[in-house]
Design a protein around this motif. Structure first.
Motif, PDB file in Angstrom:
ATOM      1  N   ALA A   1      -9.474   5.424  -0.512  1.00  0.00           N
ATOM      2  CA  ALA A   1      -8.358   6.339  -0.233  1.00  0.00           C
ATOM      3  C   ALA A   1      -7.866   7.005  -1.521  1.00  0.00           C
ATOM      4  N   ASN A   2      -7.283   8.191  -1.355  1.00  0.00           N
ATOM      5  CA  ASN A   2      -6.703   8.929  -2.470  1.00  0.00           C
ATOM      6  C   ASN A   2      -5.353   9.494  -2.005  1.00  0.00           C
ATOM      7  N   PRO A   3      -4.279   9.065  -2.646  1.00  0.00           N
ATOM      8  CA  PRO A   3      -4.184   8.153  -3.785  1.00  0.00           C
ATOM      9  C   PRO A   3      -4.575   6.720  -3.415  1.00  0.00           C
ATOM     10  N   ALA A   4      -4.767   5.898  -4.448  1.00  0.00           N
ATOM     11  CA  ALA A   4      -5.293   4.535  -4.254  1.00  0.00           C
ATOM     12  C   ALA A   4      -4.315   3.669  -3.481  1.00  0.00           C
ATOM     13  N   VAL A   5      -4.895   2.694  -2.786  1.00  0.00           N
ATOM     14  CA  VAL A   5      -4.098   1.731  -2.025  1.00  0.00           C
ATOM     15  C   VAL A   5      -3.412   0.788  -3.004  1.00  0.00           C
ATOM     16  N   TYR A   6      -2.138   0.549  -2.771  1.00  0.00           N
ATOM     17  CA  TYR A   6      -1.400  -0.337  -3.670  1.00  0.00           C
ATOM     18  C   TYR A   6      -1.002  -1.644  -2.992  1.00  0.00           C
ATOM     19  N   GLN A   7      -1.228  -1.779  -1.680  1.00  0.00           N
ATOM     20  CA  GLN A   7      -0.852  -2.998  -0.974  1.00  0.00           C
ATOM     21  C   GLN A   7      -1.851  -3.273   0.167  1.00  0.00           C
TER      22      GLN A   7
ATOM     23  N   ILE B   1       0.618   7.888   1.138  1.00  0.00           N
ATOM     24  CA  ILE B   1       0.526   8.738   2.327  1.00  0.00           C
ATOM     25  C   ILE B   1       0.775   7.936   3.594  1.00  0.00           C
ATOM     26  N   GLY B   2       0.253   6.711   3.653  1.00  0.00           N
ATOM     27  CA  GLY B   2       0.415   5.938   4.868  1.00  0.00           C
ATOM     28  C   GLY B   2      -0.406   4.653   4.815  1.00  0.00           C
ATOM     29  N   THR B   3      -0.719   4.083   5.997  1.00  0.00           N
ATOM     30  CA  THR B   3      -1.441   2.827   6.107  1.00  0.00           C
ATOM     31  C   THR B   3      -2.696   3.018   6.952  1.00  0.00           C
ATOM     32  N   GLY B   4      -3.789   2.480   6.496  1.00  0.00           N
ATOM     33  CA  GLY B   4      -5.054   2.491   7.229  1.00  0.00           C
ATOM     34  C   GLY B   4      -5.521   1.061   7.469  1.00  0.00           C
ATOM     35  N   ASN B   5      -6.504   0.891   8.359  1.00  0.00           N
ATOM     36  CA  ASN B   5      -6.975  -0.467   8.626  1.00  0.00           C
ATOM     37  C   ASN B   5      -8.452  -0.459   9.021  1.00  0.00           C
ATOM     38  N   ALA B   6      -9.016  -1.663   8.989  1.00  0.00           N
ATOM     39  CA  ALA B   6     -10.404  -1.877   9.412  1.00  0.00           C
ATOM     40  C   ALA B   6     -10.501  -3.285   9.956  1.00  0.00           C
ATOM     41  N   SER B   7     -11.287  -3.456  11.012  1.00  0.00           N
ATOM     42  CA  SER B   7     -11.391  -4.763  11.657  1.00  0.00           C
ATOM     43  C   SER B   7     -12.854  -5.177  11.773  1.00  0.00           C
ATOM     44  N   ASP B   8     -13.067  -6.513  11.777  1.00  0.00           N
ATOM     45  CA  ASP B   8     -14.428  -7.014  11.957  1.00  0.00           C
ATOM     46  C   ASP B   8     -14.346  -8.502  12.308  1.00  0.00           C
ATOM     47  N   ILE B   9     -15.380  -8.993  12.969  1.00  0.00           N
ATOM     48  CA  ILE B   9     -15.498 -10.425  13.230  1.00  0.00           C
ATOM     49  C   ILE B   9     -16.346 -11.030  12.112  1.00  0.00           C
ATOM     50  N   VAL B  10     -15.761 -11.955  11.393  1.00  0.00           N
ATOM     51  CA  VAL B  10     -16.410 -12.527  10.212  1.00  0.00           C
ATOM     52  C   VAL B  10     -16.742 -13.989  10.492  1.00  0.00           C
ATOM     53  N   CYS B  11     -17.995 -14.332  10.251  1.00  0.00           N
ATOM     54  CA  CYS B  11     -18.434 -15.724  10.411  1.00  0.00           C
ATOM     55  C   CYS B  11     -18.786 -16.295   9.042  1.00  0.00           C
ATOM     56  N   PRO B  12     -18.215 -17.418   8.695  1.00  0.00           N
ATOM     57  CA  PRO B  12     -18.530 -18.024   7.394  1.00  0.00           C
ATOM     58  C   PRO B  12     -20.008 -18.394   7.308  1.00  0.00           C
ATOM     59  N   LEU B  13     -20.540 -18.315   6.109  1.00  0.00           N
ATOM     60  CA  LEU B  13     -21.935 -18.694   5.849  1.00  0.00           C
ATOM     61  C   LEU B  13     -21.948 -19.865   4.868  1.00  0.00           C
TER      62      LEU B  13
END
Length: 271
Positions: free
Chosen positions: A28-34, A69-81
């Motif tokens: 993202a631009n500007p960079a994510v700070y949180q 500017i705002g908040t974005g997100n991403a989701s995924d199912i993560v399985c430990p290896l």
């Protein structure tokens, strides 16, 4: 744009921890700070964009990133290896086996995804096996029938999945046998042969050589003596023959001539 991917911390992979972390990245631009994570519906705030997985179950993770500017997100199912160090056992114990016994090795592996098991003998993977060696379907069990002395070796197993291959500890297979006892024949005192010292041998050799030289000298002396005796005896016989042929003084001159021919002193008759 937000992204989620799993980081594998290999040193931790061998311990009793999963050693997996989830990192949230953004271009993202500007960079994510949180950044914030939502794990199975529960919000988890972290100091950075990394979340450490706990447990061995797959989880649904959502990553939130906020900039000016705002908040974005991403989701995924993560399985430990993970892939823990496999454990190997022997039934019966490896130090109580004899020739002809049977033994079963078991390789216990804890890995995700499921690992492939391979067997090693003296640190070399066993590829071809004879009829005495059998494995189960998932190769986690190795059975050996009718042990021989040649089966004495170090046995181990390996566990391999997409992470890495890990070796187990090794088990040394000790095989005892009933060895034949060879009894040497009894040697009685009268059968004992004493070895002569080198000094004694040297004296015997010198004596034998001296006797041999003495015999040779004696033979040569006898040969020379016989030759001289025959020669002198022959001359004496010739002299007697000529002396007997002298009848009177008139033959004296003739006799002197003969004596000179024989290289003998002249014979003078005294009447």
């Amino acid at each position: 744009m937000m992204k989620i991917h799993v980081l594998i911390d290999e040193p931790e992979m061998y311990l009793n921890q999963t050693g997996n972390t989830v990192e949230c990245t953004s271009d993202a631009n500007p960079a994510v700070y949180q950044y914030e994570f939502e794990v199975d519906g529960k919000v988890v705030r972290t100091a950075d964009a990394v979340y450490e997985l706990k447990g061995t179950e797959c989880v649904n993770i959502t990553c939130f990133g906020t900039n000016k500017i705002g908040t974005g997100n991403a989701s995924d199912i993560v399985c430990p290896l993970w892939n823990y160090k496999p454990q190997i056992t022997s039934d019966p114990a490896p130090d109580s086996l004899q020739v002809g016994d049977n033994v079963t090795f078991t390789c216990l592996s804890d890995a995700n995804p499921t690992s492939e098991i391979a067997w090693l003998r003296n640190n070399v993977t066993i590829i071809e096996m004879d009829d005495r060696f059998t494995r189960n379907d998932n190769t986690s069990i190795l059975h050996i029938d009718g042990l021989t002395r040649d089966d004495h070796a170090l046995y181990g197993c390996s566990s391999r999945n997409i992470l890495k291959e890990i070796l187990s500890d090794q088990i040394e297979l000790n095989i005892e046998c009933e060895c034949l006892t060879v009894e040497w024949p009894t040697v009685y005192p009268e059968q004992t042969v004493e070895t002569l010292s080198w000094k004694t041998r040297l004296v015997i050799v010198n004596v034998c050589v001296g006797m041999l030289i003495g015999a040779i000298v004696m033979c040569i002396g006898m040969f020379v003596y016989n030759r001289c005796y025959i020669r002198e005896n022959t001359k004496t016989k010739k002299q007697d023959m000529y002396m007997n042929s002298i009848v009177n003084d008139s033959d004296k001159d003739h006799y002197d001539d003969l004596q000179n021919k024989l290289e003998m002193p002249a014979y003078h008759s005294v009447y």
